[in-house]
Structures are given as C-alpha cells and as structure tokens.
Design a protein around this motif. Structure first.
Motif, PDB file in Angstrom:
ATOM      1  N   ALA A 115     -63.641 -16.191  17.652  1.00 10.99           N
ATOM      2  CA  ALA A 115     -62.365 -16.896  17.816  1.00 10.99           C
ATOM      3  C   ALA A 115     -61.686 -17.034  16.460  1.00 10.99           C
ATOM      4  O   ALA A 115     -62.337 -17.309  15.444  1.00 10.99           O
ATOM      5  N   ARG A 116     -60.393 -16.848  16.450  1.00 12.94           N
ATOM      6  CA  ARG A 116     -59.634 -16.901  15.198  1.00 12.94           C
ATOM      7  C   ARG A 116     -59.150 -18.314  14.898  1.00 12.94           C
ATOM      8  O   ARG A 116     -58.840 -19.088  15.800  1.00 12.94           O
ATOM      9  N   TYR A 117     -59.093 -18.602  13.609  1.00 14.00           N
ATOM     10  CA  TYR A 117     -58.590 -19.884  13.113  1.00 14.00           C
ATOM     11  C   TYR A 117     -57.255 -19.610  12.447  1.00 14.00           C
ATOM     12  O   TYR A 117     -57.202 -19.053  11.344  1.00 14.00           O
ATOM     13  N   PHE A 118     -56.163 -19.904  13.153  1.00 13.16           N
ATOM     14  CA  PHE A 118     -54.814 -19.608  12.658  1.00 13.16           C
ATOM     15  C   PHE A 118     -54.709 -18.168  12.159  1.00 13.16           C
ATOM     16  O   PHE A 118     -54.214 -17.896  11.062  1.00 13.16           O
ATOM     17  N   GLY A 119     -55.235 -17.247  12.966  1.00 10.18           N
ATOM     18  CA  GLY A 119     -55.113 -15.824  12.680  1.00 10.18           C
ATOM     19  C   GLY A 119     -56.258 -15.217  11.903  1.00 10.18           C
ATOM     20  O   GLY A 119     -56.319 -13.998  11.747  1.00 10.18           O
ATOM     21  N   PRO A 159     -56.906 -13.913   3.832  1.00  6.87           N
ATOM     22  CA  PRO A 159     -55.586 -13.282   3.776  1.00  6.87           C
ATOM     23  C   PRO A 159     -54.998 -12.960   5.147  1.00  6.87           C
ATOM     24  O   PRO A 159     -53.806 -12.669   5.256  1.00  6.87           O
ATOM     25  N   GLU A 160     -55.823 -13.004   6.219  1.00 10.45           N
ATOM     26  CA  GLU A 160     -55.283 -12.754   7.560  1.00 10.45           C
ATOM     27  C   GLU A 160     -54.378 -13.892   8.020  1.00 10.45           C
ATOM     28  O   GLU A 160     -53.567 -13.713   8.926  1.00 10.45           O
ATOM     29  N   SER A 161     -54.518 -15.061   7.423  1.00 11.97           N
ATOM     30  CA  SER A 161     -53.725 -16.223   7.815  1.00 11.97           C
ATOM     31  C   SER A 161     -52.376 -16.200   7.114  1.00 11.97           C
ATOM     32  O   SER A 161     -52.308 -16.262   5.882  1.00 11.97           O
TER      33      SER A 161
END
Length: 247
Positions: A215-219, A103-105
C-alpha cells in the motif's frame, strides 16, 4: 525579539505564536487572513519590518503534485527575498523527516524543493524535520481508504503531538541558526498500520485497517525506516495514549 510566523493562524502556527509570546517574544502571526500572502508577496515587506526571525510553518491548500510544488517554490522564493531585504537573521522552516527518501511522493518532492531554496539562499537558517502529527492520523486513514477499508503498510513511524512540534520549533526559533536540519519525533515507535488502527479504534471509527506492505503512503512505497528519524533526534514528551485521552 520580533518573530514573524508564516502560517501563524494554522494548527502549528497558532500554538507556536502562543508559546513564543509566553516566552517574552513579540510573535506576529502572518497569513492571508492577516493581510499577508506569500504567493503574491502582499504584506511581506510590512510584516517583516524589524523582524529578527522568520518561521515558516505554512502549507499548501492543495496537495496535488503540481499545486504543492508551485506553492512551495513560489512562496519560499518570495519569503526569502523579503527576509533578505528586511535583514532577517534566522530563517526557520518546518519540514518532514525523510523528505529525500521518498521521491515518489509529490508532496515530499515539493518540500525538498523548499529546503533547497533555503539552503542556497545565503541566509542563516534552521530546518526542523518533524515526524507525522497525531492530529493527521484520520487524514492519513482517509487517504488510504478504498471501499471502507484502510490499507496501510507496517513501516515504522514515530508520530508526535502538534503541541510538541510547536514547542520544538519555538526552541529552534529562539536559538542560533544551525544551518542544517534538526529532527523531532514522539517518544514511541509504531507500525503505520498499528498507529492508525489505534486512533480509529479510540474514535469509534468502524473502518478496518488492513496491513498491506505494498500500500502506498501518499504515492510512495515505504521501507521500514522511511519515516523514522535518525540518531540525535529530539524526542517530545507526549505519548499517544495521553494525547488520545486529551481529545
């Protein structure tokens, strides 16, 4: 069978139109360049006249959180209304494995909104949840690059070729509605960092890929299984090495 492909001039859509035509269907590509605009509704009534199946493989021109949410809400609402009026018997949409896990994306939140609209429409439908496409590897690297270094986690991915995506969507479109989701993926599991590193190396891209669990993946922060399909996944035949050799 008349099958209208929304986004039919894009990466997946153009391949899908060709495949459906080879199998004897009347596949009609629909996009702004063909006079069909899903955001305004322009051309929808005309292109859907007599259609038995609608396939939506369109995508937002902007991935900014608000833009992508507006795109999928507006476009899907217009498509569902037009499909219902036209008597379309099967509504097929291409989506993403793991939509509800991240849901962060902002992008995946928008895909969930799209799916919920389809599920609540009352139309017979099928959702095709695909893993990441080989063709998107460089874009993923670009999104994760800072000062010339790519930072990505080692979470599992099972990427696939766009040709195999189109084939799976075509099979779904030619079949009966599942009123649920099917998952499709490639034949190999990699770490996200490993996959991107392999592609960049093959392309002689000098960027270093550093493994960074945070590291984030699209947020979104990924767990090991966040992007992986479950049991019963339909597996495409194309291996990464084969795809790279064909490029």
């Amino acid at each position: 069978m008349k099958i209208v492909v929304i986004g039919g001039t894009g990466l997946i859509g153009s391949k899908l139109v060709a495949r459906l035509g080879e199998h004897g269907h009347r596949a009609v590509p629909a996009a702004p360049s063909t006079g069909v605009n899903t955001l305004t509704g322009e051309g929808l009534k005309e292109v859907l006249a007599g259609a038995e199946v609608l396939v939506d493989v369109s995508n937002s021109p902007s991935f900014a959180d608000d833009d992508v949410m507006k795109f999928f809400r507006t476009s899907t609402t217009n498509l569902l209304a037009a499909a219902s009026e036209a008597g379309v018997g099967h509504y097929v949409a291409l989506s993403v494995v793991g939509t509800r896990r991240l849901p962060e994306s902002g992008y995946l939140r928008a895909k969930v909104a799209q799916e919920e609209l389809i599920e609540g429409s009352g139309l017979p439908y099928s959702l095709v949840h695909a893993t990441q496409f080989f063709e998107f590897a460089v874009g993923i690297a670009d999104s994760a690059t800072t000062d010339g270094t790519v930072r990505l986690p080692g979470a599992g991915v099972q990427p696939m070729a766009a040709d195999d995506v189109a084939a799976a969507v075509g099979r779904t479109a030619g079949g009966t509605p599942v009123n649920g989701a099917v998952e499709i993926a490639g034949p190999e599991v990699f770490g996200l960092d490993q996959w991107i590193r392999t592609v960049l190396t093959a392309r002689s891209d000098p960027r270093e890929v550093v493994t960074d669990p945070q590291a984030r993946y699209f947020g979104a922060v990924l767990e090991q299984q966040s992007l992986l399909p479950g049991e019963g996944v339909q597996v495409g035949p194309t291996r990464l090495s084969e795809w790279l050799a064909s490029q």
